[in-house]
Design a protein around this motif. Structure first.
Motif, PDB file in Angstrom:
ATOM      1  N   GLY A 199       0.811  -1.215   0.000  1.00 19.44           N
ATOM      2  CA  GLY A 199       0.000   0.000   0.000  1.00 19.44           C
ATOM      3  C   GLY A 199       0.835   1.252   0.000  1.00 19.44           C
ATOM      4  O   GLY A 199       0.388   2.301  -0.433  1.00 19.44           O
ATOM      5  N   PHE A 204      -2.469  -6.728 -12.508  1.00 20.52           N
ATOM      6  CA  PHE A 204      -2.989  -5.451 -12.004  1.00 20.52           C
ATOM      7  C   PHE A 204      -3.728  -4.733 -13.115  1.00 20.52           C
ATOM      8  O   PHE A 204      -3.177  -4.498 -14.200  1.00 20.52           O
ATOM      9  CB  PHE A 204      -1.851  -4.560 -11.483  1.00 20.52           C
ATOM     10  N   THR A 205      -4.981  -4.389 -12.889  1.00 20.29           N
ATOM     11  CA  THR A 205      -5.801  -3.649 -13.841  1.00 20.29           C
ATOM     12  C   THR A 205      -6.290  -2.362 -13.195  1.00 20.29           C
ATOM     13  O   THR A 205      -6.232  -2.200 -11.983  1.00 20.29           O
ATOM     14  CB  THR A 205      -7.008  -4.496 -14.294  1.00 20.29           C
ATOM     15  N   LEU A 206      -6.789  -1.438 -14.048  1.00 19.45           N
ATOM     16  CA  LEU A 206      -7.319  -0.160 -13.547  1.00 19.45           C
ATOM     17  C   LEU A 206      -8.833  -0.170 -13.627  1.00 19.45           C
ATOM     18  O   LEU A 206      -9.412  -0.462 -14.676  1.00 19.45           O
ATOM     19  CB  LEU A 206      -6.789   1.010 -14.369  1.00 19.45           C
ATOM     20  N   SER A 207      -9.479   0.183 -12.506  1.00 21.59           N
ATOM     21  CA  SER A 207     -10.929   0.293 -12.472  1.00 21.59           C
ATOM     22  C   SER A 207     -11.311   1.188 -11.302  1.00 21.59           C
ATOM     23  O   SER A 207     -10.558   1.305 -10.321  1.00 21.59           O
ATOM     24  CB  SER A 207     -11.575  -1.092 -12.328  1.00 21.59           C
ATOM     25  N   ASP A 209     -11.589   3.922  -8.733  1.00 16.39           N
ATOM     26  CA  ASP A 209     -10.699   5.004  -8.301  1.00 16.39           C
ATOM     27  C   ASP A 209      -9.237   4.590  -8.276  1.00 16.39           C
ATOM     28  O   ASP A 209      -8.394   5.331  -7.756  1.00 16.39           O
ATOM     29  CB  ASP A 209     -11.111   5.494  -6.902  1.00 16.39           C
ATOM     30  N   GLN A 210      -8.917   3.416  -8.797  1.00 13.70           N
ATOM     31  CA  GLN A 210      -7.527   2.972  -8.836  1.00 13.70           C
ATOM     32  C   GLN A 210      -6.723   3.837  -9.804  1.00 13.70           C
ATOM     33  O   GLN A 210      -7.237   4.290 -10.833  1.00 13.70           O
ATOM     34  CB  GLN A 210      -7.450   1.511  -9.286  1.00 13.70           C
ATOM     35  N   THR A 211      -5.457   4.067  -9.487  1.00 19.09           N
ATOM     36  CA  THR A 211      -4.564   4.814 -10.359  1.00 19.09           C
ATOM     37  C   THR A 211      -3.200   4.145 -10.366  1.00 19.09           C
ATOM     38  O   THR A 211      -2.890   3.327  -9.507  1.00 19.09           O
ATOM     39  CB  THR A 211      -4.384   6.273  -9.881  1.00 19.09           C
ATOM     40  N   ILE A 212      -2.407   4.499 -11.366  1.00 17.22           N
ATOM     41  CA  ILE A 212      -0.988   4.152 -11.358  1.00 17.22           C
ATOM     42  C   ILE A 212      -0.203   5.448 -11.341  1.00 17.22           C
ATOM     43  O   ILE A 212      -0.671   6.484 -11.848  1.00 17.22           O
ATOM     44  CB  ILE A 212      -0.584   3.283 -12.569  1.00 17.22           C
ATOM     45  N   GLU A 216       0.341  10.726 -12.854  1.00 18.78           N
ATOM     46  CA  GLU A 216      -0.645   9.772 -12.364  1.00 18.78           C
ATOM     47  C   GLU A 216      -1.651   9.510 -13.478  1.00 18.78           C
ATOM     48  O   GLU A 216      -1.940  10.384 -14.305  1.00 18.78           O
ATOM     49  CB  GLU A 216      -1.348  10.329 -11.122  1.00 18.78           C
ATOM     50  N   GLY A 259      -5.503   7.371 -14.446  1.00 17.34           N
ATOM     51  CA  GLY A 259      -6.683   6.669 -13.981  1.00 17.34           C
ATOM     52  C   GLY A 259      -7.923   7.212 -14.649  1.00 17.34           C
ATOM     53  O   GLY A 259      -7.851   7.952 -15.651  1.00 17.34           O
ATOM     54  N   ASN A 267     -16.668   2.175 -12.362  1.00 11.48           N
ATOM     55  CA  ASN A 267     -16.539   1.028 -11.459  1.00 11.48           C
ATOM     56  C   ASN A 267     -16.694  -0.312 -12.185  1.00 11.48           C
ATOM     57  O   ASN A 267     -16.157  -1.329 -11.742  1.00 11.48           O
ATOM     58  CB  ASN A 267     -17.572   1.132 -10.334  1.00 11.48           C
TER      59      ASN A 267
END
Length: 820
Positions: free
Chosen positions: A16, A27-30, A32-35, A43, A45, A82
């Protein structure tokens, strides 16, 4: 059990606390997730622009304001972040929409590789590559949106003819591709297009000798960006980097149709506009759409004429005027009397007109009235031409009332939409036509009178030594000796020579500057003087002629009866002069800014004045400001050692870069203007002696009051106290822009064109940060002591005296406080 929770806590803490920069099979983005890039700069997302219900995958600066830099699915939004997901699938990075997982966007590769990962790098580039392999299969830098980041190549494939484009958003709340784009053409020039077809700005081709684009001379004066251009038989591209890692910059194809360069100001946590093209909003092609009127003096820039309304009010509310205007009442051509013509004054005529044969205004009006397809007409009196429009009216622009290029534009409306009154009653068109006939007869008589007057004028000017075609006159030394009564009435002097009052045989007053230390040859001197003579602006002192006989080099200017600005600002107790009212001061500041903007941006070569101060701002009989000595830098040549010694300007107005020894740009004039603007506001020198014999540095006090929300009226000239006509908004605007101008970093200062727009109220300006050099003085709680002989104006003792002196090396300045 304890060891299990400890292990779980340790796992969550480790994963975390570390930012994820990679999308992979695991790891995927969906939602409120960001990279986040490894260095924490960028950033990525899901985001939602404005109040819309659409979501997009985008990239932004993590630590700065959430400014979107790149959008993946800009023309295909998703409805639910979402249930949507960005993932690696089938050899691509792909965005799937909603519960049905419909493909919305992908990298579009024909790849069967299964072990892929997408990494967000710290330069803002999203790259797709094989795991444990450095070879890039796809990268976002090859697919820019509206933002050009350092390192991105805007390129042209010379084999296929394909170009990469920066394409604007449709509006601030819709990232879908807009109407404006920037691309590189085969002539190695960048151009801005409307709808991918109509070009309205070009950088000019790349010049390998000067290493700049021909139509962007300000690139010579740039010391923040490192530009690179590459071209061969297969491709051409342009890219840039930034010299300092501390500078954050982005280049945007804006929704306004302008390309804009922004730098981040950390003190204010805001973006600062560094450069833009086209400089004027109304130069953007079809910015206001069909029948829309563009005006540089209004906010918003676009409006609909009488009898029209916005075609899409929702788009207009979002500053998207491309849909233009439509008539409130449809035209009816069954009866010619139903439709009338609304005259619009002082207009720059619209594009795509049809030219009729040479004819009068009345015949032009009748021809359009009798043609149902004719929606507007205009008459060019100078060429006696009739122009008519049968399609949409495009690029109609309202000019200033005193602009000589303005025309009357007659727009067809239903009679019910014509405004009632002196200019719009039912009899106006007949009266207008009748007046046009009478006017035509008057024009004939007037032409005959003008011919007679011109002949007499030419004869008189020949007697006075001025060329009849309005070009510079070549005076003899004897003529100027006689005109000045053997140089008997001296107006002032400076580092380049002395100025004397004179009069020509036609009784017009002149000011003659006798130059000293000019070693140029006859031909070179004449060439450069003629070049300066072509620079004409209402806020620049006009050069009327010159004399060059051996070592005798003289310049002849218009005489300014109200002398220099300093003689009206810094009054002694014994002087009986009227205190300049606030409105007049503001107009003097605005006029001076316009003159400098013209020198910096509108001349073929950028001219840096190097000595802006009240002594070099002259006032004509109407107190219109004129910048003096703007061309003397050119006459002394480009020997840099001489520039540094002779053209340093005057202490108290010098930008920090003069002292640090770095190359000087037009931003040095901006700094000097800011210092002078503070003096215009306060009516006193920036260094003023107080009762305890010390000198108070006014800019530090002004910056303190401005940045700490003090009483702005305290900065105003005490002699204007209680003056109800002082516009507090103008006062605040002037103080803000002055403090922006005196920022230590030249990249943080506005250009003079931006200063003009701010003073005109066209651009809003934020509170400036406190300049670091001034902040240091305030923090030490020390009095700043400056003794500046050049600021004493000892050679300007009368309002009838005029100073044409440029930077003066003979005027010495000392600073008795080493810490300052």
């Amino acid at each position: 059990m304890v060891s299990f929770f400890f292990t779980l806590f340790f796992f969550l803490f480790i994963h975390g606390s570390s930012a994820v920069d990679t999308i992979s099979a695991n790891f995927t983005l969906s939602g409120d997730q960001t990279i986040t890039s490894a260095g924490g700069t960028f950033e990525m997302g899901f985001f939602k622009p404005g109040p819309s219900s659409n979501f997009y995958i985008g990239m932004w600066y993590k630590q700065l304001s959430k400014t979107i830099l790149w959008v993946a699915n800009r023309d295909k939004p998703v409805n639910d972040k979402n249930t949507s997901v960005l993932k690696i699938s089938n050899g691509n990075l792909i965005l799937l929409d909603g519960k049905n997982q419909t493909p919305v966007w992908s990298t579009g590769l024909n790849s069967s590789v299964s072990s892929l990962k997408a990494v967000l790098q710290d330069d803002g580039n999203l790259v797709l590559r094989v795991s444990n392999d450095s070879n890039v299969l796809w990268q976002s830098f090859d697919h820019p949106g509206n933002t050009w980041l350092p390192g991105v190549k805007i390129r042209l494939d010379r084999l296929t003819g394909k170009t990469q484009r920066l394409i604007s958003w449709k509006n601030p709340e819709d990232p879908s591709p807009g109407l404006f784009s920037l691309e590189l053409d085969k002539s190695t020039a960048y151009k801005i297009l409307w709808n991918g077809s109509n070009e309205y700005w070009s950088s000019g081709p790349w010049n390998p000798q000067t290493q700049i684009f021909d139509s962007v001379p300000e690139m010579r004066l740039n010391y923040i960006y490192n530009f690179s251009f590459f071209s061969n038989a297969t491709e051409s591209y342009f890219t840039y980097s930034i010299y300092s890692n501390l500078t954050v910059s982005r280049f945007v194809m804006d929704v306004s149709g302008q390309i804009k360069q922004f730098t981040w100001i950390d003190n204010t946590k805001q973006w600062n506009l560094f450069w833009s093209q086209p400089r004027q909003q109304c130069q953007v092609y079809r910015y206001c759409g069909s029948f829309g009127i563009c005006s540089e003096k209004s906010q918003p820039f676009c409006r609909c004429p009488q009898g029209f309304r916005p075609k899409s009010q929702k788009d207009w509310d979002l500053n998207d005027y491309s849909a233009g205007c439509v008539r409130r009442t449809e035209l009816q051509c069954s009866n010619g009397d139903i439709n009338k013509f609304l005259p619009l004054l002082d207009m720059k005529l619209a594009d795509e007109s049809e030219l009729l044969t040479r004819t009068s205004l009345s015949i032009c009006a009748s021809a359009c009235q009798g043609n149902c397809s004719c929606v507007a007409y205009a008459h060019n009196e100078g060429l006696n031409q009739c122009l008519v429009w049968s399609k949409d009216v495009l690029n109609l622009q309202k000019l200033e009332e005193d602009n000589n290029e303005g025309n009357t534009f007659y727009l067809r409306l239903a009679a019910s939409d014509i405004p009632k009154g002196p200019s719009g009653n039912s009899k106006s068109n007949k009266a207008m036509i009748f007046g046009a006939v009478i006017g035509s007869l008057g024009v004939i008589v007037l032409v005959l009178l003008v011919v007679i007057l011109v002949l007499r004028y030419r004869r008189r000017k020949r007697m006075g030594g001025e060329n009849s075609d309005g070009t510079l006159a070549a005076f003899s030394y004897r003529e100027l000796q006689n005109a000045t009564k053997n140089f008997s009435e001296k107006l002032g002097g400076g580092g380049f020579g002395s100025v004397f009052k004179g009069a020509l045989p036609d009784s017009s007053d002149i000011a003659v500057k006798r130059l000293e230390g000019i070693s140029q040859g006859e031909k070179q001197f004449r060439t450069e003087v003629v070049t300066i003579g072509t620079i004409q602006h209402v806020n620049l002192v006009r050069l009327r002629g010159f004399c060059s006989e051996g070592n005798k080099k003289l310049l002849v200017y218009d005489y300014m009866p109200n002398g220099s600005l300093d003689s009206h600002l810094f009054l002694n107790q014994n002087e009986e002069k009227i205190v300049l009212e606030w409105k007049l001061r503001y107009q003097i500041a605005l006029g001076t800014a316009r003159g400098l903007a013209y020198l910096h941006d509108e001349c073929r070569d950028c001219i840096i004045h190097c000595d802006i101060k009240p002594e070099n701002i002259l006032l004509d009989s109407q107190f219109c400001p004129k910048v003096a000595d703007f061309g003397l830098a050119k006459l002394v040549g480009r020997d840099f050692s001489r520039v540094l010694t002779t053209m340093r300007g005057t202490r108290g107005y010098l930008a920090p870069e003069w002292i640090s020894g770095v190359a000087i740009t037009a931003k040095a004039d901006v700094y000097s203007f800011g210092m002078m603007l503070l003096e215009i506001v306060s009516g006193r020198r920036n260094t003023e002696q107080s009762e305890n014999e010390k000198v108070k540095f006014f800019p530090s006090w002004a910056a303190t009051i401005l940045t700490k929300d003090g009483n702005i009226r305290l900065l105003l000239d005490p002699r204007l106290e209680g003056n109800d006509v002082v516009d507090i908004e103008e006062l605040m605007r002037a103080c803000k822009v002055a403090c922006w101008c005196i920022q230590d970093e030249e990249s943080h200062r506005p250009t003079m064109s931006q200063v003009v727009q701010i003073l005109e109220g066209v651009l809003e300006v934020n509170l400036p940060p406190f300049p670091r050099s001034i902040q240091a003085l305030v923090d030490t709680n020390e009095d700043v002591v400056f003794f500046t002989e050049s600021s004493s104006s000892s050679s300007h003792t009368s309002s009838q005296k005029q100073s044409h002196s440029s930077s003066s090396s003979s005027k010495k300045s000392t600073n008795n406080n080493s810490s300052a």
